[in-house]
Design a protein around this motif. Structure first.
Motif, PDB file in Angstrom:
ATOM      1  N   LEU A   1       6.200  13.776  -1.063  1.00  0.00           N
ATOM      2  CA  LEU A   1       6.395  12.610  -1.941  1.00  0.00           C
ATOM      3  C   LEU A   1       5.066  12.048  -2.421  1.00  0.00           C
ATOM      4  N   SER A   2       4.138  11.878  -1.479  1.00  0.00           N
ATOM      5  CA  SER A   2       2.839  11.289  -1.846  1.00  0.00           C
ATOM      6  C   SER A   2       2.013  12.247  -2.690  1.00  0.00           C
ATOM      7  N   ALA A   3       2.140  13.562  -2.419  1.00  0.00           N
ATOM      8  CA  ALA A   3       1.370  14.562  -3.178  1.00  0.00           C
ATOM      9  C   ALA A   3       1.809  14.621  -4.633  1.00  0.00           C
TER      10      ALA A   3
ATOM     11  N   GLU B   1       0.828  -1.211   0.000  1.00  0.00           N
ATOM     12  CA  GLU B   1       0.000   0.000   0.000  1.00  0.00           C
ATOM     13  C   GLU B   1       0.867   1.268   0.000  1.00  0.00           C
ATOM     14  N   LEU B   2       1.998   1.240   0.720  1.00  0.00           N
ATOM     15  CA  LEU B   2       2.921   2.384   0.707  1.00  0.00           C
ATOM     16  C   LEU B   2       3.516   2.572  -0.689  1.00  0.00           C
ATOM     17  N   CYS B   3       3.851   1.443  -1.328  1.00  0.00           N
ATOM     18  CA  CYS B   3       4.382   1.500  -2.703  1.00  0.00           C
ATOM     19  C   CYS B   3       3.346   2.105  -3.652  1.00  0.00           C
ATOM     20  N   GLU B   4       2.093   1.679  -3.472  1.00  0.00           N
ATOM     21  CA  GLU B   4       1.009   2.176  -4.328  1.00  0.00           C
ATOM     22  C   GLU B   4       0.810   3.680  -4.129  1.00  0.00           C
ATOM     23  N   MET B   5       0.944   4.147  -2.871  1.00  0.00           N
ATOM     24  CA  MET B   5       0.766   5.560  -2.553  1.00  0.00           C
ATOM     25  C   MET B   5       1.841   6.426  -3.224  1.00  0.00           C
ATOM     26  N   LEU B   6       3.066   5.894  -3.295  1.00  0.00           N
ATOM     27  CA  LEU B   6       4.188   6.669  -3.836  1.00  0.00           C
ATOM     28  C   LEU B   6       4.413   6.449  -5.335  1.00  0.00           C
ATOM     29  N   ASP B   7       3.715   5.482  -5.903  1.00  0.00           N
ATOM     30  CA  ASP B   7       3.914   5.157  -7.317  1.00  0.00           C
ATOM     31  C   ASP B   7       3.083   6.083  -8.203  1.00  0.00           C
ATOM     32  N   ALA B   8       3.769   6.769  -9.126  1.00  0.00           N
ATOM     33  CA  ALA B   8       3.073   7.705 -10.024  1.00  0.00           C
ATOM     34  C   ALA B   8       2.405   6.990 -11.195  1.00  0.00           C
TER      35      ALA B   8
ATOM     36  N   SER C   1       3.323  12.243  -6.357  1.00  0.00           N
ATOM     37  CA  SER C   1       2.946  10.991  -7.021  1.00  0.00           C
ATOM     38  C   SER C   1       1.482  11.015  -7.450  1.00  0.00           C
ATOM     39  N   ALA C   2       0.650  11.734  -6.667  1.00  0.00           N
ATOM     40  CA  ALA C   2      -0.777  11.820  -6.982  1.00  0.00           C
ATOM     41  C   ALA C   2      -1.036  12.585  -8.286  1.00  0.00           C
ATOM     42  N   THR C   3      -0.043  13.382  -8.741  1.00  0.00           N
ATOM     43  CA  THR C   3      -0.201  14.122 -10.011  1.00  0.00           C
ATOM     44  C   THR C   3       0.290  13.287 -11.201  1.00  0.00           C
ATOM     45  N   ASN C   4       0.689  12.028 -10.925  1.00  0.00           N
ATOM     46  CA  ASN C   4       1.253  11.134 -11.960  1.00  0.00           C
ATOM     47  C   ASN C   4       2.559  11.664 -12.540  1.00  0.00           C
ATOM     48  N   SER C   5       3.318  12.409 -11.714  1.00  0.00           N
ATOM     49  CA  SER C   5       4.646  12.876 -12.114  1.00  0.00           C
ATOM     50  C   SER C   5       5.668  12.008 -11.395  1.00  0.00           C
ATOM     51  N   PRO C   6       6.419  11.177 -12.104  1.00  0.00           N
ATOM     52  CA  PRO C   6       7.361  10.284 -11.433  1.00  0.00           C
ATOM     53  C   PRO C   6       8.547  11.028 -10.806  1.00  0.00           C
ATOM     54  N   ILE C   7       8.848  10.705  -9.556  1.00  0.00           N
ATOM     55  CA  ILE C   7      10.021  11.270  -8.875  1.00  0.00           C
ATOM     56  C   ILE C   7      11.212  10.404  -9.255  1.00  0.00           C
ATOM     57  N   ILE C   8      12.305  11.022  -9.700  1.00  0.00           N
ATOM     58  CA  ILE C   8      13.460  10.223 -10.139  1.00  0.00           C
ATOM     59  C   ILE C   8      14.672  10.371  -9.219  1.00  0.00           C
TER      60      ILE C   8
END
Length: 495
Positions: free
Chosen positions: A262-264, A82-89, A266-273
């Motif tokens: 981090l979670s915010a 669930e944490l992975c899903e929250m942070l995954d864009a 990811s919610a915009t579908n912008s991947p953090i690299i």
């Protein structure tokens, strides 16, 4: 480590499950309450926290779990997923990877004060270590001193740069700089653009003009991680205005609101690299969701550690170095190479957090600088040694009073420090050899990134060997036999 406090609180909440005789719905609710409180205090959005709680409850139906299943493991796995899903864009990071062999133009955008110019240099330096030929272009004509800052950073990192004190049109500077470095055969051209104090029309218009002039292969948005969940609106505004491909979060070194940011994003579908974890050039980490959550929960990141080691020790030298250590042929020259590799690996706390089961509280605050300073002093002493002293394994010869006095004079360090180095040499040469022999690791570190085939009996034998080989104090710091077991599982890729 980034968000160490959040990770400690989540891990603590999960560890309460092992102290309970019977795990029922009430125990699960209490555990989830602790985890949700920790996430809310890290400024994660209430809706996202609620989704995580509901997601775990859906995955874990206590009443329907088979009698033989380890309920604690099932809950831990559900929290991890669930944490992975929250942070995954939801964007495949491989699609954003730049290809070697052709010139790539990367444009950096962001608000003023987010650390954009420093991040440009860190990004260039990171790729330089990977074999790229980066160059920097300063198209920031809005902020006074922007070109001077980039020039200073680039000079320090030994990366070519371009800018102008006279030209006021950022699009013209960007176009000229990119063309110049294309002609010079540079394969990674990084364009630093102007920032503003807030999202305004002038900033977005300028960004579009620069983008039209240089046609970037990738646009990276640099964001201050300390703003928490306000990052959502900022990331969305930039993504709507210009084709933002990826995000780099800065100021993530210990800030309480980093989880929310981090979670915010990811919610915009912008991947953090990448994550910026400090001011220094090496305080810059690549971001992969699963590896990040593993470290957050104290499970380590062995493959990340192997990547770091491979960056500083060439692959062709790895078998030779491990063979030398295993045979007990560690000389002062070999120790110097090891010390230099440790310095290149980056901050000690960052490296240690990649070990499964490692508790970051074991390292005192500010310990990185003290450790690095001590290693640098040791290297200075070793550099004042003769060829014979560098290649000997005779400790008795190195402890001769006249030799210690000469080495102290030659290095400008006190005799006590020279004696400390010899003691450290005795310690490292003995325990490094014993531990490597006991671990029976492959000679090429590349092989460590996959599975190390080991049946339970071999695993137990290796653990017993390593327990005998390691000094008691170090074994205690690693969490005893159970800590070593976590490390071995991590190396197997199952931790």
């Amino acid at each position: 480590m980034v968000l160490a406090e959040l990770g400690t609180r989540i891990t603590k909440a999960l560890s309460t499950l092992s102290q309970t005789l019977t795990i029922d719905e009430k125990v699960l609710d209490a555990c989830l309450k602790e985890i949700c409180t920790a996430l809310l205090q890290a400024d994660v959005n209430v809706k996202q926290v609620s989704n995580l709680r509901n997601g775990v409850k859906k995955r874990v139906n206590i009443e329907q779990l088979a009698a033989g299943l380890n309920k604690q493991r099932v809950i831990e796995r559900a929290v991890f997923e669930e944490l992975c899903e929250m942070l995954d864009a939801g964007v495949d990071p491989k699609k954003l990877e730049l290809k070697k062999g052709k010139t790539s133009v990367v444009m950096f955008v962001g608000l003023q004060g987010s650390g954009k110019t420093t991040t440009c240099t860190k990004y260039a330096f990171y790729h330089k270590k990977k074999g790229w030929k980066p160059a920097l272009v300063c198209a920031d004509t809005f902020r006074a001193g922007a070109f001077d800052q980039l020039k200073q950073n680039a000079t320090k990192a030994q990366i070519p740069f371009y800018g102008s004190y006279k030209e006021t049109d950022p699009a013209v500077i960007a176009e000229q700089g990119v063309q110049r470095f294309r002609d010079e055969g540079r394969d990674l051209i990084i364009v630093d653009t102007s920032g503003r104090h807030k999202q305004e029309a002038a900033l977005f218009e300028e960004m579009r003009q620069v983008a039209a002039a240089v046609t970037p292969d990738l646009v990276i948005f640099v964001m201050d991680g300390s703003i928490g969940q306000a990052a959502f609106d900022q990331a969305k505004a930039f993504k709507d205005s210009v084709e933002v491909g990826a995000v780099i979060m800065t100021k993530m070194d210990g800030h309480a609101k980093g989880g929310g940011a981090l979670s915010a994003v990811s919610a915009t579908n912008s991947p953090i690299i990448f994550l910026g974890t400090g001011e220094h050039m090496d305080q810059f980490e690549s971001f992969e969701v699963k590896r990040f959550v593993q470290r957050l929960l104290g499970k380590g990141d062995v493959s990340g550690l192997m990547d770091k080691i491979q960056d500083v020790i060439p692959e062709d030298k790895q078998p030779e170095l491990l063979d030398t250590i295993t045979k007990g042929n560690i000389t002062m020259g070999v120790l110097k190479d090891m010390f230099e590799s440790v310095l290149e690996l980056g901050p000690m706390s960052q490296m240690m957090s990649m070990l499964p089961g490692f508790n970051s509280d074991l390292l005192p605050k500010g310990n990185d600088k003290a450790s690095q300073l001590m290693i640098k002093r040791y290297i200075t002493i070793i550099e004042s040694m003769t060829e014979k002293e560098l290649n000997t394994t005779n400790v008795k010869m190195l402890t001769e009073p006249s030799r210690i006095e000469r080495l102290a004079r030659g290095s400008g360090r006190p005799p006590g420090e020279v004696f400390q180095l010899v003691e450290a040499y005795k310690h490292y040469s003995k325990y490094a050899t014993q531990a490597l022999k006991a671990a029976n690791l492959p000679k090429n570190m590349k092989n460590m990134k996959g599975d190390i085939p080991m049946n339970p009996r071999q695993m137990q034998q290796s653990l017993q060997n390593m327990t005998r080989a390691l000094p008691p104090q170090l074994l205690k710091q690693m969490g005893g036999m159970s800590g070593l077991q976590s490390l071995m599982k991590g190396l197997e890729g199952k931790g």
